[in-house]
Design a protein around this motif. Structure first.
Motif, short mmCIF file in Angstrom:
data_model
loop_
_atom_site.label_atom_id
_atom_site.label_comp_id
_atom_site.label_asym_id
_atom_site.label_seq_id
_atom_site.Cartn_x
_atom_site.Cartn_y
_atom_site.Cartn_z
N LEU A 1 0.84 -1.20 0.00
CA LEU A 1 0.00 0.00 0.00
C LEU A 1 0.88 1.26 0.00
CD1 LEU A 1 -2.93 0.42 2.56
CD2 LEU A 1 -1.34 2.27 2.09
N ILE A 2 1.87 1.27 0.87
CA ILE A 2 2.76 2.44 0.97
C ILE A 2 3.50 2.63 -0.36
CG2 ILE A 2 4.81 3.38 2.13
CD1 ILE A 2 3.83 1.76 4.65
N GLN A 3 4.01 1.53 -0.89
CA GLN A 3 4.75 1.61 -2.15
C GLN A 3 3.87 2.16 -3.27
OE1 GLN A 3 8.12 0.45 -2.79
NE2 GLN A 3 7.78 1.60 -4.69
N GLY B 1 11.28 4.89 3.61
CA GLY B 1 11.92 3.58 3.49
C GLY B 1 12.80 3.20 4.66
N ASP B 2 13.30 4.17 5.40
CA ASP B 2 14.15 3.82 6.55
C ASP B 2 13.36 4.15 7.82
OD1 ASP B 2 16.42 3.25 8.17
OD2 ASP B 2 17.68 3.74 6.45
N ASP B 3 14.03 4.07 8.97
CA ASP B 3 13.32 4.34 10.22
C ASP B 3 12.98 5.82 10.39
OD1 ASP B 3 13.12 1.72 11.29
OD2 ASP B 3 15.29 1.76 11.51
N ALA C 1 0.51 10.30 8.74
CA ALA C 1 0.08 9.18 9.58
C ALA C 1 -1.38 8.90 9.27
CB ALA C 1 0.26 9.53 11.05
N LEU C 2 -1.63 7.68 8.82
CA LEU C 2 -2.93 7.35 8.25
C LEU C 2 -3.54 6.15 8.96
CD1 LEU C 2 -4.53 8.38 5.75
CD2 LEU C 2 -3.24 6.74 4.37
N ALA C 3 -4.74 6.30 9.51
CA ALA C 3 -5.50 5.14 10.00
C ALA C 3 -6.63 4.90 9.01
CB ALA C 3 -6.06 5.42 11.40
P1 ADP Z 1 8.69 1.69 11.38
O1 ADP Z 1 8.06 0.40 11.77
O2 ADP Z 1 10.18 1.70 11.42
O3 ADP Z 1 8.07 2.88 12.07
P2 ADP Z 1 7.04 1.47 9.09
O4 ADP Z 1 7.13 0.02 8.81
O5 ADP Z 1 5.85 1.99 9.82
O6 ADP Z 1 8.37 1.91 9.83
O7 ADP Z 1 7.16 2.27 7.72
C1 ADP Z 1 8.14 1.93 6.76
C2 ADP Z 1 8.51 3.18 5.96
O8 ADP Z 1 7.36 3.65 5.28
C3 ADP Z 1 9.01 4.31 6.85
O9 ADP Z 1 10.02 5.00 6.15
C4 ADP Z 1 7.80 5.20 7.00
O10 ADP Z 1 8.16 6.55 7.18
C5 ADP Z 1 7.08 4.98 5.66
N1 ADP Z 1 5.61 5.13 5.75
C6 ADP Z 1 4.72 4.39 6.47
N2 ADP Z 1 3.46 4.82 6.29
C7 ADP Z 1 3.53 5.85 5.42
C8 ADP Z 1 2.59 6.74 4.85
N3 ADP Z 1 1.27 6.67 5.10
N4 ADP Z 1 3.03 7.70 4.01
C9 ADP Z 1 4.36 7.81 3.76
N5 ADP Z 1 5.30 7.02 4.25
C10 ADP Z 1 4.90 6.05 5.08
#
Ligand code: ADP
Ligand code: MG
Length: 340
Positions: free
Chosen positions: A13-15, A38-40, A99-101
């Motif tokens: 979904l994110i990709q 993609g990173d922390d 941040a999306l729910a």
């Molecule tokens: P972590 O578990 O380390 O917090 P996530 O697995 O939640 O990381 O997210 C993986 C990557 O995807 C991170 O770089 C995060 O910033 C990005 N990411 C997650 N959700 C979204 C979003 N809704 N929009 C943009 N980037 C997102």
């Protein structure tokens, strides 16, 4: 963060809806972003003579939008309200997190949401740099980051006695559109179509905020209603204000309605995301030039006064030239409060 998996998978979904578009934007113009999704963490380059402006806004289903709201408009608005906060301080956008729910991973909804989100992100060169995605009741929280040369941020606390009070664009249309959609007021369909865009797709006044850095003494963006929001400037600056109702800038659509309704919506309708700012009267010529350069009307609506009592007051002058009494003023000042 780990969460219950949805049919579409969190990473897919994110990709699909966020990362690809974000990478395209960053490839074209990385700006200050050193590392995106993609990173922390994402990484920004910091500049020695700049300060970072940071703001968050949350849009909650049932509170700030209807459950069946057009997702493309939602994507636009979720970022617009944050960019508007950056504009109010005079900041240039650097990037934002999302941040999306989501109650379900619905690709049709996500596609449209992403389209609206990236339309405004591209327009204002503000890339998505990270976020979080989880299952839950629909909730959209964006944090936007901007930069301002050191000590140049326009604060709410800087209004000075004698300052002119200015408003950009027109006010009242977004509140009017909401009232019409909720059937509290009758509007011809064509009028509603025109002003609906003001409610769903506000234009954050980023260029104006940047132009006002050396000009305005105080500023904020109008989210809850002009006079209610002006009070925040007065409180933080310990000042009173005098405001002339007949000078509030109103659209042609609003001007078709009765004088009372016009004043009510212009004075306290929310969601316009115009800027209200104060500046010395010596700046009138440069403000006129900014208005011409940006092709955006800037209207003087009153002035800042010294504070007469223990709390700031707005002296509202009615269309007949007389100051409104407390009761009349209260009626106008009933700007939208999230906890009423
Ligand atoms: P972590 O578990 O380390 O917090 P996530 O697995 O939640 O990381 O997210 C993986 C990557 O995807 C991170 O770089 C995060 O910033 C990005 N990411 C997650 N959700 C979204 C979003 N809704 N929009 C943009 N980037 C997102
Ligand atoms: Mg992590």
């Amino acid at each position: 963060m780990q969460s219950q998996s949805s049919s579409l998978g969190e990473f897919d979904l994110i990709q699909r809806f966020f990362k690809t578009q974000s990478e395209l934007m960053l490839a074209a113009n990385p700006g200050s972003v050193r590392l995106g999704i993609g990173d922390d963490c994402a990484l920004f380059k910091t500049e020695p003579h700049e300060e970072m402006a940071i703001t968050s806004d949350m849009l909650v289903c049932g509170r700030h939008f209807f459950a069946d709201a057009n997702p493309e408009w939602l994507g636009w608005k979720a970022l617009a309200v944050n960019l508007s906060d950056l504009a109010a301080m005079g900041a240039k956008p650097l990037g934002f997190t999302l941040a999306l729910a989501l109650p379900e991973a619905n690709p049709v909804w996500l596609e449209a949401f992403s389209k609206g989100l990236f339309a405004i992100a591209n327009q204002y060169a503000c890339p998505l740099i990270g976020g979080d995605t989880t299952a839950g009741p629909l909730n959209i929280c964006i944090t936007a980051f901007g930069s301002i040369p050191k000590d140049k941020a326009i604060r709410r606390s800087g209004a000075l006695e004698g300052d002119d009070i200015w408003v950009s664009g027109t006010v009242g249309d977004a509140g009017l559109a909401l009232a019409a959609l909720q059937q509290e007021i009758d509007l011809p369909k064509t009028d509603l179509e025109i002003i609906q865009a003001r409610m769903h797709q506000p234009n954050p006044r980023i260029k104006l905020g940047i132009a006002l850095r050396e000009i305005a003494n105080s500023a904020l963006d109008i989210s809850d209603g002009l006079l209610g929001d002006l009070k925040h400037i007065l409180k933080q600056s310990n000042k009173d204000a005098e405001v002339f109702l007949d000078q509030l800038p109103k659209s042609a659509t609003l001007r078709k309605l009765s004088a009372d309704i016009q004043s009510q919506y212009a004075a306290s309708g929310g969601d316009d995301y115009e800027l209200c700012f104060t500046a010395s009267s010596s700046k009138r010529d440069v403000i006129a030039k900014i208005s011409a350069d940006l092709n955006l009307s800037l209207t003087q609506i009153g002035s800042i006064k010294s504070m007469q009592h223990s709390a700031p007051e707005i002296h509202i002058v009615g269309n007949d030239g007389k100051e409104l009494n407390t009761q009349e003023a209260d009626l106008l000042l009933k700007s939208f409060d999230h906890f009423v």
